[in-house]
Design a protein around this motif. Structure first.
Motif, PDB file in Angstrom:
ATOM      1  N   UNK A   2       0.836  -1.199   0.000  1.00  0.00           N
ATOM      2  CA  UNK A   2       0.000   0.000   0.000  1.00  0.00           C
ATOM      3  C   UNK A   2       0.870   1.249   0.000  1.00  0.00           C
ATOM      4  N   UNK A   3       1.959   1.214   0.753  1.00  0.00           N
ATOM      5  CA  UNK A   3       2.882   2.366   0.776  1.00  0.00           C
ATOM      6  C   UNK A   3       3.428   2.659  -0.612  1.00  0.00           C
ATOM      7  N   UNK A   4       3.820   1.618  -1.332  1.00  0.00           N
ATOM      8  CA  UNK A   4       4.336   1.804  -2.687  1.00  0.00           C
ATOM      9  C   UNK A   4       3.251   2.374  -3.598  1.00  0.00           C
ATOM     10  N   UNK A  26      21.262   6.221  -8.285  1.00  0.00           N
ATOM     11  CA  UNK A  26      21.633   5.801  -9.635  1.00  0.00           C
ATOM     12  C   UNK A  26      20.416   5.535 -10.511  1.00  0.00           C
ATOM     13  N   UNK A  27      19.388   4.902  -9.923  1.00  0.00           N
ATOM     14  CA  UNK A  27      18.191   4.540 -10.686  1.00  0.00           C
ATOM     15  C   UNK A  27      17.099   5.602 -10.619  1.00  0.00           C
ATOM     16  N   UNK A  28      17.393   6.712  -9.904  1.00  0.00           N
ATOM     17  CA  UNK A  28      16.489   7.863  -9.862  1.00  0.00           C
ATOM     18  C   UNK A  28      15.085   7.466  -9.403  1.00  0.00           C
ATOM     19  N   UNK A  29      15.020   6.793  -8.271  1.00  0.00           N
ATOM     20  CA  UNK A  29      13.743   6.278  -7.779  1.00  0.00           C
ATOM     21  C   UNK A  29      12.696   7.373  -7.611  1.00  0.00           C
ATOM     22  N   UNK A  30      13.094   8.526  -7.091  1.00  0.00           N
ATOM     23  CA  UNK A  30      12.115   9.556  -6.773  1.00  0.00           C
ATOM     24  C   UNK A  30      11.387  10.070  -8.011  1.00  0.00           C
ATOM     25  N   UNK A  31      12.001   9.991  -9.154  1.00  0.00           N
ATOM     26  CA  UNK A  31      11.345  10.370 -10.403  1.00  0.00           C
ATOM     27  C   UNK A  31      10.602   9.184 -11.006  1.00  0.00           C
ATOM     28  N   UNK A  52       5.475  -1.452 -10.326  1.00  0.00           N
ATOM     29  CA  UNK A  52       5.175  -2.886 -10.350  1.00  0.00           C
ATOM     30  C   UNK A  52       6.428  -3.703 -10.069  1.00  0.00           C
ATOM     31  N   UNK A  53       7.558  -3.274 -10.597  1.00  0.00           N
ATOM     32  CA  UNK A  53       8.819  -3.951 -10.322  1.00  0.00           C
ATOM     33  C   UNK A  53       9.200  -3.818  -8.848  1.00  0.00           C
ATOM     34  N   UNK A  54       8.944  -2.637  -8.262  1.00  0.00           N
ATOM     35  CA  UNK A  54       9.221  -2.429  -6.835  1.00  0.00           C
ATOM     36  C   UNK A  54       8.375  -3.363  -5.981  1.00  0.00           C
ATOM     37  N   UNK A  80       9.793  -6.945  -6.406  1.00  0.00           N
ATOM     38  CA  UNK A  80      11.063  -7.114  -5.692  1.00  0.00           C
ATOM     39  C   UNK A  80      10.854  -7.196  -4.188  1.00  0.00           C
ATOM     40  N   UNK A  81       9.942  -6.392  -3.666  1.00  0.00           N
ATOM     41  CA  UNK A  81       9.658  -6.444  -2.236  1.00  0.00           C
ATOM     42  C   UNK A  81       9.133  -7.822  -1.850  1.00  0.00           C
ATOM     43  N   UNK A  82       8.183  -8.327  -2.619  1.00  0.00           N
ATOM     44  CA  UNK A  82       7.595  -9.624  -2.292  1.00  0.00           C
ATOM     45  C   UNK A  82       8.613 -10.755  -2.428  1.00  0.00           C
ATOM     46  N   UNK A  83       9.537 -10.606  -3.348  1.00  0.00           N
ATOM     47  CA  UNK A  83      10.606 -11.598  -3.479  1.00  0.00           C
ATOM     48  C   UNK A  83      11.505 -11.577  -2.255  1.00  0.00           C
TER      49      UNK A  83
END
Length: 199
Positions: free
Chosen positions: A77-79, A128-133, A142-144, A147-150
């Motif tokens: 939910x946070x994501x 490096x991956x510019x998460x905030x943008x 969706x990838x985040x 990855x979290x669930x993994x």
């Protein structure tokens, strides 16, 4: 996990920003090891998490994920909320998010000696991956989630979580629209109190 919200709600102050980013890694009285404004950021992080976790709108919205991943529905939910924050034109244009992101990365880099725990490990990727943008891009979100669930050993729930995110997009956007202004007002009140009466 709502990194963008924590960063955005840091009052444009580099030290408060750092504290907000370190919040999950600083436990209990460890907060007193940090400079005053960083302590404010750490405490704001705790307030943001508590307000979000207990709010009726977010607890009800987590139900769309809970059947598939149980307790991890809060992190997903946070994501989700970060995605809607990143795509909210009333908050920032994409050009302004770029500016904000560069300010945030530079501010955090300048305080790298204070980095610790999980934040110390993932900050290089954050920058490096510019998460905030990239939080504004649905494939990134969706990838985040995947990855979290993994990482937490629940990859079996990924397909249904992503499907639920897509199917309930409009509902989640409405939840964000009602919830986030309340969170922002709450943070302003708590920040004012912390500045007046430091920890």
């Amino acid at each position: 996990m709502n990194l963008l919200a924590h960063a955005y709600l840091s009052l444009q102050d580099p030290e408060i920003l750092l504290g907000n980013m370190l919040g999950d890694d600083v436990k209990g009285k460890q907060i007193h090891l940090y400079p005053p404004k960083v302590r404010i950021g750490i405490q704001l992080h705790r307030y943001i998490d508590s307000f979000t976790d207990q709010h009726r709108l977010t607890t009800e919205a987590r139900d769309i994920y809970r059947p598939y991943i149980g307790l991890y529905s809060g992190a997903i939910m946070d994501i989700s909320l970060d995605y809607f924050l990143a795509t909210d034109p009333a908050v920032n244009s994409q050009a302004m998010w770029q500016h904000f992101a560069q300010w945030a990365y530079q501010s955090l880099e300048a305080q790298i000696s204070w980095h610790t725990g999980g934040f110390k490990r993932y900050f290089p990727y954050l920058r490096k991956e510019n998460w905030f943008v990239h939080y504004a891009q649905k494939p990134f979100i969706e990838n985040a989630m995947a990855n979290l669930l993994k990482r937490v050993g629940r990859p079996d729930g990924t397909a249904m979580v992503l499907k639920s995110f897509e199917q309930h997009h409009d509902y989640l956007k409405e939840v964000y629209g009602q919830f986030f202004p309340q969170l922002a007002d709450y943070v302003q009140l708590k920040a004012a109190a912390l500045i007046t009466n430091p920890i």
